[in-house]
Design an enzyme around this catalytic site. Structure first.
Site, PDB file in Angstrom:
ATOM      1  N   CYS A  98       0.763  -1.143  -0.103  1.00 15.95           N
ATOM      2  CA  CYS A  98      -0.042  -0.121   0.249  1.00 15.95           C
ATOM      3  C   CYS A  98       0.762   1.157  -0.487  1.00 15.95           C
ATOM      4  O   CYS A  98       0.412   2.232  -0.916  1.00 15.95           O
ATOM      5  CB  CYS A  98      -0.675   0.149   1.603  1.00 15.95           C
ATOM      6  SG  CYS A  98      -1.884  -1.298   1.772  1.00 15.95           S
ATOM      7  N   HIS A 102       1.055   4.614  -1.908  1.00 12.95           N
ATOM      8  CA  HIS A 102       0.160   5.670  -0.792  1.00 12.95           C
ATOM      9  C   HIS A 102       0.938   6.292   0.692  1.00 12.95           C
ATOM     10  O   HIS A 102       0.415   7.650   0.512  1.00 12.95           O
ATOM     11  CB  HIS A 102      -1.026   4.979  -0.563  1.00 12.95           C
ATOM     12  CG  HIS A 102      -2.027   4.219  -1.399  1.00 12.95           C
ATOM     13  ND1 HIS A 102      -2.716   5.309  -2.029  1.00 12.95           N
ATOM     14  CD2 HIS A 102      -2.777   3.056  -0.523  1.00 12.95           C
ATOM     15  CE1 HIS A 102      -3.982   4.715  -2.429  1.00 12.95           C
ATOM     16  NE2 HIS A 102      -3.729   3.018  -2.310  1.00 12.95           N
ATOM     17  N   CYS A 135      -7.086  -2.242  -5.006  1.00 12.50           N
ATOM     18  CA  CYS A 135      -6.065  -2.251  -5.572  1.00 12.50           C
ATOM     19  C   CYS A 135      -5.093  -2.894  -5.695  1.00 12.50           C
ATOM     20  O   CYS A 135      -4.511  -3.377  -6.290  1.00 12.50           O
ATOM     21  CB  CYS A 135      -5.350  -1.356  -4.013  1.00 12.50           C
ATOM     22  SG  CYS A 135      -5.545   0.555  -3.989  1.00 12.50           S
ATOM     23  N   CYS A 198     -35.712  -1.476   9.597  1.00  9.42           N
ATOM     24  CA  CYS A 198     -34.561  -0.525  10.436  1.00  9.42           C
ATOM     25  C   CYS A 198     -35.431   0.273  11.275  1.00  9.42           C
ATOM     26  O   CYS A 198     -34.817   0.175  12.181  1.00  9.42           O
ATOM     27  CB  CYS A 198     -33.277   0.043   9.565  1.00  9.42           C
ATOM     28  SG  CYS A 198     -32.782  -1.401   8.276  1.00  9.42           S
ATOM     29  N   CYS A 201     -37.349  -0.101  14.820  1.00  9.53           N
ATOM     30  CA  CYS A 201     -36.203  -0.229  16.436  1.00  9.53           C
ATOM     31  C   CYS A 201     -35.590   1.447  16.364  1.00  9.53           C
ATOM     32  O   CYS A 201     -34.990   1.940  17.009  1.00  9.53           O
ATOM     33  CB  CYS A 201     -34.920  -1.505  15.652  1.00  9.53           C
ATOM     34  SG  CYS A 201     -35.787  -2.498  16.175  1.00  9.53           S
ATOM     35  N   HIS A 202     -34.700   1.443  15.194  1.00 10.81           N
ATOM     36  CA  HIS A 202     -33.538   2.170  14.592  1.00 10.81           C
ATOM     37  C   HIS A 202     -33.853   4.200  14.890  1.00 10.81           C
ATOM     38  O   HIS A 202     -33.629   4.847  15.209  1.00 10.81           O
ATOM     39  CB  HIS A 202     -32.466   2.595  13.870  1.00 10.81           C
ATOM     40  CG  HIS A 202     -31.640   1.169  14.720  1.00 10.81           C
ATOM     41  ND1 HIS A 202     -31.103   1.122  15.959  1.00 10.81           N
ATOM     42  CD2 HIS A 202     -32.170   0.000  14.522  1.00 10.81           C
ATOM     43  CE1 HIS A 202     -30.380  -0.282  15.718  1.00 10.81           C
ATOM     44  NE2 HIS A 202     -31.098  -0.811  15.353  1.00 10.81           N
ATOM     45  N   ARG A 239     -22.566  -5.721  10.175  1.00 11.14           N
ATOM     46  CA  ARG A 239     -22.909  -5.960  11.623  1.00 11.14           C
ATOM     47  C   ARG A 239     -25.179  -5.996  10.486  1.00 11.14           C
ATOM     48  O   ARG A 239     -26.208  -6.571  11.525  1.00 11.14           O
ATOM     49  CB  ARG A 239     -23.068  -4.659  12.263  1.00 11.14           C
ATOM     50  CG  ARG A 239     -23.953  -4.319  13.304  1.00 11.14           C
ATOM     51  CD  ARG A 239     -23.878  -4.924  14.225  1.00 11.14           C
ATOM     52  NE  ARG A 239     -24.830  -4.536  15.466  1.00 11.14           N
ATOM     53  CZ  ARG A 239     -25.941  -5.312  15.502  1.00 11.14           C
ATOM     54  NH1 ARG A 239     -26.404  -5.717  14.940  1.00 11.14           N
ATOM     55  NH2 ARG A 239     -26.703  -5.573  16.842  1.00 11.14           N
ATOM     56  N   CYS A 243     -28.082  -7.847  11.955  1.00 12.39           N
ATOM     57  CA  CYS A 243     -29.598  -7.187  11.787  1.00 12.39           C
ATOM     58  C   CYS A 243     -31.008  -7.910  11.452  1.00 12.39           C
ATOM     59  O   CYS A 243     -32.030  -8.112  11.737  1.00 12.39           O
ATOM     60  CB  CYS A 243     -29.484  -5.559  11.481  1.00 12.39           C
ATOM     61  SG  CYS A 243     -29.481  -4.789  13.441  1.00 12.39           S
TER      62      CYS A 243
END
Lengths: 282, 160
Positions: A98, A102, A135, A198, A201-202, A239, A243
């Site tokens: 990398c 970079h 990349c 979603c 709840c959120h 995540r 859910c």
């Protein structure tokens, strides 16, 4: 103190400490290493249904909050350290690292704050993971990393850390607009046998307890996030998958067009909050 | 009759797998009248003690995940999503309670509450909590007919 009074005092203490465990100080400020203050409350964009944007950090216990206030305490930094080493490790048929293209990882400052974004070369919506793998396969001639592999999640932590403190600022207009609309559609779709979106709840219930869980706004400005629950750094799509699975639904896959669009929409709901990666949650 | 009934149980269990007992009203055949369901889904009376277990167990109804119930305070962590169920037995008739527990959306349009006695009409239904797809004919109702009756029986004990 009589026995009854003592019992009453113990009861009150138990109730108090339970309350504290559920919701920490509403005015809490997130200052990392005693010097970097994160924006954990922000005014919402004009289109937002939320009255105020709140970092998930505000919904955690004082003990969990503290872990993110010092990089030496933050368990996510083991992964950052590991990615530092990978950053300058030559790999693939081109024998490049990398760092060869970079330079210092600090050159990645600002990248995480605008992810995901439309790749101008092909018109697709790309996440940080997609840029990293591009990349690797196109420039380094190396194997692509699995979405939730340690190498990938660690690298997203290192790159995201370079933007820590910067406000999330993903583009939702122009070429991004159709992806944003698709993500919004998913956000409000009630999936699975529990028929939960979603938003159920959120958006409608953040701040409320669902059994022992304190519901947050589901902001993703802290990702990748170190979860005490599984003791590792977690990607955004992993995540999401958890859910959706918990609605008793068939999930989408990491890197799918659906989760990528959803990532853009959810990220935009946090435009204005600081990038907090790697954050600590339960 | 009791011994005979018990002897038949394994036969029915084999034949019907997760479809429920022969005497149950099938999920698709439940008659809702303004959200209420007049007749027992299992054809039998509910048992409040069994209902209490369903209401407080995470793998079953887990009603207290979203509702507070003062008489269940021995069980930790009651949620704040829906209204308290205290006094539910005074506010609603048995038929209304059965309708709400079976499919609350028939009483409260757009309710967040899961439909506990329904088998169709889902978006991307999954095989329980695996994240894998399930076809609708593989799905079971979230609670059995008798579990619904047991919960309704417990709710009826919650008087003001």
């Amino acid at each position: 103190m009589g026995m009854l009074a003592k019992a009453a005092a113990i009861g009150a203490f138990a109730a108090l400490s339970l309350g504290q465990a559920a919701s920490a100080d509403e005015d809490a400020r997130l200052i990392i290493n005693g010097e970097e203050e994160m924006i954990v409350r922000a005014a919402p964009p004009a289109w937002s249904p939320l009255p105020e944007l709140l970092s998930g950090w505000l919904f955690r216990t004082v003990e969990t909050q503290r872990l993110q206030m010092d990089d030496f305490e933050n368990p996510g930094f083991t992964s950052v350290d590991s990615a530092w080493e990978t950053w300058s490790l030559p790999e693939g048929s081109a024998g490049k690292s990398c760092a060869d293209c970079h330079g210092d990882a600090a050159s990645m400052k600002g990248v995480r704050a605008v992810m995901p974004k439309v790749n101008a070369e092909n018109g697709e919506l790309w996440t940080l993971e997609m840029y990293i793998n591009n990349c690797r396969t196109e420039r380094m001639g190396a194997e692509s990393w699995g979405w939730n592999s340690g190498s990938m999640v660690d690298m997203t932590a290192l790159i995201s850390l370079q933007s820590r403190g910067m406000p999330v600022n993903v583009a939702i207009d122009g070429a991004a607009a159709p992806f944003w609309e698709a993500g919004k559609e998913l956000y409000y779709t009630r999936t699975g046998q529990l028929e939960l979106s979603c938003a159920n709840c959120h958006e409608d219930n953040y701040g409320n307890m669902i059994r022992a869980d304190h519901l947050s706004q589901g902001q993703i400005n802290g990702f990748p996030v170190y979860r005490l629950k599984n003791a590792k750094l977690n990607s955004i799509h992993a995540r999401f998958k958890g859910c959706v699975r918990d609605t008793r639904a068939e999930t989408y896959k990491e890197g799918s067009p659906e989760f990528t669009a959803l990532e853009l929409y959810v990220a935009s709901r946090g435009n204005g909050l600081s990038v907090e990666a790697p954050s600590v949650r339960n | 009759m009791k011994p005979l009934k018990l002897a038949l149980v394994p036969v029915f269990a084999l034949a019907l797998a997760n479809a429920g007992w022969a005497g149950d009203v099938a999920a698709g055949d439940v008659v809702y009248d303004d959200g209420a369901v007049a007749v027992s889904l299992s054809g039998m009376a509910g048992d409040p003690a069994a209902g209490k277990k369903v209401m407080t167990t995470r793998g079953l109804g887990n009603c207290i995940a979203c509702h507070t119930v003062s008489s269940l305070s021995e069980f930790a962590f009651h949620g704040e999503i829906g209204p308290t169920l205290d006094g539910a037995g005074s506010r609603w008739t048995e038929a209304q309670l059965r309708g709400i527990v079976s499919d609350a959306k028939k009483t409260f349009d757009g309710s967040m509450m899961p439909s506990f006695y329904k088998k169709s009409g889902y978006i991307r239904p999954g095989n329980a909590y695996t994240g894998k797809a399930a076809s609708e004919d593989e799905l079971s109702t979230l609670l059995t007919a008798q579990q619904i009756e047991d919960v309704v029986a417990y709710l009826q004990t919650l008087k003001d």
